[in-house]
Motif scaffolding. Structure first.
Motif, PDB file in Angstrom:
ATOM      1  N   PRO A   1       0.812  -1.223   0.000  1.00 35.57           N
ATOM      2  CA  PRO A   1       0.000   0.000   0.000  1.00 35.57           C
ATOM      3  C   PRO A   1       0.843   1.269   0.000  1.00 35.57           C
ATOM      4  O   PRO A   1       1.918   1.315   0.595  1.00 35.57           O
ATOM      5  N   ASP A   2       0.345   2.270  -0.694  1.00 36.39           N
ATOM      6  CA  ASP A   2       0.977   3.591  -0.754  1.00 36.39           C
ATOM      7  C   ASP A   2      -0.153   4.617  -0.701  1.00 36.39           C
ATOM      8  O   ASP A   2      -0.904   4.758  -1.666  1.00 36.39           O
ATOM      9  N   PRO A   3      -0.308   5.326   0.415  1.00 36.47           N
ATOM     10  CA  PRO A   3      -1.469   6.205   0.578  1.00 36.47           C
ATOM     11  C   PRO A   3      -1.570   7.321  -0.438  1.00 36.47           C
ATOM     12  O   PRO A   3      -2.636   7.904  -0.614  1.00 36.47           O
ATOM     13  N   THR A   4      -0.483   7.630  -1.148  1.00 38.01           N
ATOM     14  CA  THR A   4      -0.517   8.732  -2.110  1.00 38.01           C
ATOM     15  C   THR A   4      -0.833   8.261  -3.534  1.00 38.01           C
ATOM     16  O   THR A   4      -0.954   9.081  -4.435  1.00 38.01           O
ATOM     17  N   HIS A   5      -0.969   6.951  -3.729  1.00 32.77           N
ATOM     18  CA  HIS A   5      -1.166   6.399  -5.071  1.00 32.77           C
ATOM     19  C   HIS A   5      -2.653   6.151  -5.322  1.00 32.77           C
ATOM     20  O   HIS A   5      -3.367   5.686  -4.430  1.00 32.77           O
ATOM     21  N   PRO A   6      -3.160   6.428  -6.546  1.00 33.78           N
ATOM     22  CA  PRO A   6      -4.597   6.270  -6.806  1.00 33.78           C
ATOM     23  C   PRO A   6      -5.092   4.832  -6.704  1.00 33.78           C
ATOM     24  O   PRO A   6      -6.258   4.599  -6.375  1.00 33.78           O
ATOM     25  N   LEU A   7      -4.245   3.855  -6.972  1.00 31.15           N
ATOM     26  CA  LEU A   7      -4.625   2.452  -6.829  1.00 31.15           C
ATOM     27  C   LEU A   7      -4.129   1.874  -5.510  1.00 31.15           C
ATOM     28  O   LEU A   7      -4.899   1.298  -4.738  1.00 31.15           O
ATOM     29  N   LEU A   8      -2.852   2.050  -5.226  1.00 33.12           N
ATOM     30  CA  LEU A   8      -2.259   1.427  -4.041  1.00 33.12           C
ATOM     31  C   LEU A   8      -2.704   2.094  -2.746  1.00 33.12           C
ATOM     32  O   LEU A   8      -2.538   1.529  -1.670  1.00 33.12           O
ATOM     33  N   GLY A   9      -3.284   3.267  -2.847  1.00 34.01           N
ATOM     34  CA  GLY A   9      -3.765   3.960  -1.656  1.00 34.01           C
ATOM     35  C   GLY A   9      -5.158   3.553  -1.238  1.00 34.01           C
ATOM     36  O   GLY A   9      -5.633   3.946  -0.168  1.00 34.01           O
ATOM     37  N   ALA A  10      -5.844   2.764  -2.073  1.00 37.40           N
ATOM     38  CA  ALA A  10      -7.214   2.352  -1.762  1.00 37.40           C
ATOM     39  C   ALA A  10      -7.207   1.130  -0.857  1.00 37.40           C
ATOM     40  O   ALA A  10      -6.293   0.299  -0.928  1.00 37.40           O
ATOM     41  N   PRO A  11      -8.218   0.980   0.005  1.00 38.77           N
ATOM     42  CA  PRO A  11      -8.313  -0.233   0.820  1.00 38.77           C
ATOM     43  C   PRO A  11      -8.546  -1.447  -0.066  1.00 38.77           C
ATOM     44  O   PRO A  11      -8.977  -1.319  -1.217  1.00 38.77           O
ATOM     45  N   ARG A  12      -8.258  -2.638   0.463  1.00 38.99           N
ATOM     46  CA  ARG A  12      -8.384  -3.853  -0.355  1.00 38.99           C
ATOM     47  C   ARG A  12      -9.190  -4.945   0.341  1.00 38.99           C
ATOM     48  O   ARG A  12      -9.194  -6.090  -0.106  1.00 38.99           O
ATOM     49  N   GLU A  13      -9.877  -4.584   1.418  1.00 38.93           N
ATOM     50  CA  GLU A  13     -10.576  -5.604   2.197  1.00 38.93           C
ATOM     51  C   GLU A  13     -11.854  -6.086   1.525  1.00 38.93           C
ATOM     52  O   GLU A  13     -12.282  -7.225   1.721  1.00 38.93           O
ATOM     53  N   ALA A  14     -12.506  -5.222   0.757  1.00 36.24           N
ATOM     54  CA  ALA A  14     -13.768  -5.595   0.120  1.00 36.24           C
ATOM     55  C   ALA A  14     -13.895  -4.856  -1.200  1.00 36.24           C
ATOM     56  O   ALA A  14     -13.234  -3.828  -1.416  1.00 36.24           O
ATOM     57  N   ILE A  15     -14.729  -5.384  -2.086  1.00 36.46           N
ATOM     58  CA  ILE A  15     -14.946  -4.741  -3.379  1.00 36.46           C
ATOM     59  C   ILE A  15     -16.431  -4.471  -3.568  1.00 36.46           C
ATOM     60  O   ILE A  15     -17.291  -5.092  -2.934  1.00 36.46           O
ATOM     61  N   ARG A  16     -16.703  -3.521  -4.438  1.00 40.32           N
ATOM     62  CA  ARG A  16     -18.080  -3.225  -4.832  1.00 40.32           C
ATOM     63  C   ARG A  16     -18.065  -2.866  -6.313  1.00 40.32           C
ATOM     64  O   ARG A  16     -17.275  -2.026  -6.747  1.00 40.32           O
ATOM     65  N   PHE A  17     -18.923  -3.526  -7.085  1.00 47.70           N
ATOM     66  CA  PHE A  17     -19.022  -3.192  -8.500  1.00 47.70           C
ATOM     67  C   PHE A  17     -19.759  -1.858  -8.632  1.00 47.70           C
ATOM     68  O   PHE A  17     -20.912  -1.731  -8.225  1.00 47.70           O
TER      69      PHE A  17
END
Length: 591
Positions: free
Chosen positions: A470-486
């Protein structure tokens, strides 16, 4: 006090400068009165200065910290402008003062559901509804949230609970109809029933038209919307729906004729002009849009919005000097959309240092979903090494062949073809030479769709596990990954040299392409034969950057491609036949 009454009157009449001047006098006369600062917050809010409005609200609360009325209005406004975490904090404060304040409990849950703690918000609302059987506002919002999360059984149960207390509850009837529509069940009769309960609800009319199209009643849908826009000429959204349907059914050049008829009756309606011009620019080009803008200038007193639309069109036509002059006299500070238009102009005119600065500022302001793609172009053109951090990691674009689904592809293809009701692509979408489905694909209750979603969920989980730390400043890597929503799902059917223009998605964090059926005319990659391939990281050709794709992906039946939503992506044209795909956007959530 006379000054207060005068300020209030000025606010009601929209004379905000005068109101603010009187309120400044009041602050000096009664500096400890929280109501004066509350009025000032309202005036600043009306003037569009959200930052100053927050300052005034907080000063009012500093003077009256336990005034639930002020705090409730502040919390509700924070919710309205999208500051959901701050809204939750304010509702928490109210509930510490009055733990049984039912409206605050409901509003807190709704705000929480807008953050990355969505599940927590829904469960809180579920408990509130359970403990307050006659609190129909809680039940109604719970049904809406459950429907949004595709929990249709529970959503319909909540709506039925409402109807047991209020049989004529329009929203409950609408929710039941919407659940049926999204699951692919017959729903036109249900929407018609909801419309009987609320004949003037234009939102239901729009949904009924979509349901009719889904049931192969396109002519009835067009007739319905035509009748309603004729009776409600100021219904700009209805005109947009009708224009897009006319275009998708026949591609006719006068698709926007209902706009023209309405504007003869309401020539000073700025929203009608704006929607008409926007659709025309996309469907017929910017020269046609400029003709409409010239017409609009003769009818509208306030040309500010027209300046911005003309600046966009001049920029897209390469008339950069004229565009810059128009941008200079437009209000670029109040709306992120205006600033984004200016960033696009800077990109087209190859002013990449300015583009990077403006786009990075938009990212800092919370508009990264739209701005990061322009940051990428600017950094790559400036040979700024940060572009590698942003888009260069090989793990960002993954091609995943879905095991165990190959024998199901023919059945899936048959189902998808049934869902394609139009003849031409939607006006505002990226595809060229094909059609796109309208309803959320993954909410369909057909077994083959549900099976597909299960396979895709597993693949998405694997994709997320394979990402860097994780990288909090990155648009992808800064997002949480515990759950998804379409956040969106659809099917695209391209044919005969069809393709996708390069574009991005701003409603998700991860985007996709899943290949269902492909023609024999697809390239094999040899000797640069990339017909029909997916190009990821290639900016649109109108920017004339010369930047190559970061990754080219060969389509194969049963192959899923996942990539960051902020990356430019499009497809190469192919010779002929059918190229049938599913696509979706994924939002990433916390626990």
């Amino acid at each position: 006090m006379m000054i207060a009454a005068r300020a209030e009157q000025a606010m009601r009449e929209g004379r905000l400068v005068e109101a603010l001047a009187d309120l400044a006098k009041l602050k000096s006369l009664v500096p400890q009165d929280p109501q004066v600062y509350l009025m000032s917050a309202f005036a600043q809010r009306a003037s569009g200065d959200a930052q100053q409005a927050k300052i005034e609200f907080r000063k009012a609360l500093e003077l009256g910290p336990n005034d639930i009325g002020i705090r409730g209005q502040f919390a509700s406004w924070l919710y309205d402008i999208g500051d959901f975490d701050d809204a939750v904090a304010e509702f928490d404060y109210i509930l510490r003062l009055q733990p049984r304040h039912l409206d605050a409990q409901i509003d807190r849950a709704l705000a929480l559901a807008k953050t990355d703690r969505r599940d927590e918000g829904i469960e809180a609302l579920r408990m509130i509804a359970k403990l307050n059987g006659d609190a129909l506002r809680a039940w109604s919002n719970l049904a809406i949230l459950l429907r949004e999360d595709l929990q249709y059984v529970d959503a319909e149960a909540a709506a039925q609970h409402i109807l047991s207390h209020d049989p004529g509850h329009t929203r409950a009837h609408h929710i039941i109809a919407q659940c049926a529509y999204e699951q692919g069940r017959p729903s036109a009769a249900l929407f018609a029933h909801a419309n009987e309960k609320s004949p003037d609800d234009l939102q239901i009319i729009a949904a009924l038209a979509a349901a009719l199209i889904g049931e192969d009643e396109g002519e009835k849908a067009l007739e319905l919307i035509e009748t309603r826009v004729a009776a409600n000429p100021g219904w700009a959204h209805g005109h947009s729906i009708l224009a897009d349907y006319r275009w998708q059914f026949s591609g006719e050049a006068d698709f926007g004729r209902s706009f023209a008829a309405a504007l003869k009756q309401m020539p000073d309606n700025a929203e009608l002009w704006s929607n008409y011009i926007s659709l025309t620019s996309r469907a017929l080009g910017h020269e046609a849009a400029l003709e409409l803008i010239a017409e609009a200038r003769s009818s509208l007193e306030d040309a500010g919005g027209l300046d911005l639309m003309e600046a966009n069109s001049r920029s897209e036509l390469g008339e950069y000097d004229k565009a810059e002059a128009l941008f200079a006299r437009s209000d670029l500070e109040s709306l992120p959309e205006s600033q984004l238009s200016f960033v696009r102009f800077l990109t087209r005119s190859k002013r990449f240092e300015e583009c990077a600065k403006q786009a990075e500022m938009l990212v800092d302001q919370g508009h990264g979903a739209d701005a990061w793609p322009y940051v990428s172009i600017a950094w790559r053109m400036l040979e700024d090494a940060r572009w590698e951090w942003l888009e260069g990691n090989e793990a960002f674009v993954q091609a995943i062949d879905i095991d165990g689904f190959g024998d199901k592809l023919p059945k899936l293809a048959e189902k998808l073809r049934e869902l394609h009701k139009f003849n031409v692509q939607p006006i505002a979408q990226s595809l060229r030479g094909g059609t796109q489905t309208e309803a959320a694909l993954f909410s369909d209750s057909t077994p083959i769709i549900k099976t597909l979603v299960k396979h895709l969920r597993r693949a998405i989980a694997g994709y997320l596990e394979g990402l860097p730390e994780p990288d909090p400043t990155h648009p992808l890597l800064g997002a949480p990954r515990e759950a998804i929503r379409f956040t969106g799902s659809w099917s695209v059917r391209l044919s005969d040299a069809g393709f996708h223009a390069s574009h991005i998605h701003n409603q998700g964090v991860v985007s996709s392409a899943f290949y269902v059926a492909l023609p024999d005319t697809m390239g094999d990659g040899k000797n640069n034969a990339h017909e029909g391939w997916l190009a990821v990281g290639e900016p649109p050709p109108e920017f004339n950057t010369g930047l190559p794709p970061i990754r080219m992906v060969q389509p194969k039946p049963g192959r899923l491609v996942l990539f960051p939503s902020t990356m430019w992506h499009g497809t190469r044209p192919f010779g002929g036949g059918e190229r049938l795909t599913c696509a979706f956007d994924v939002g990433l959530l916390g626990k």
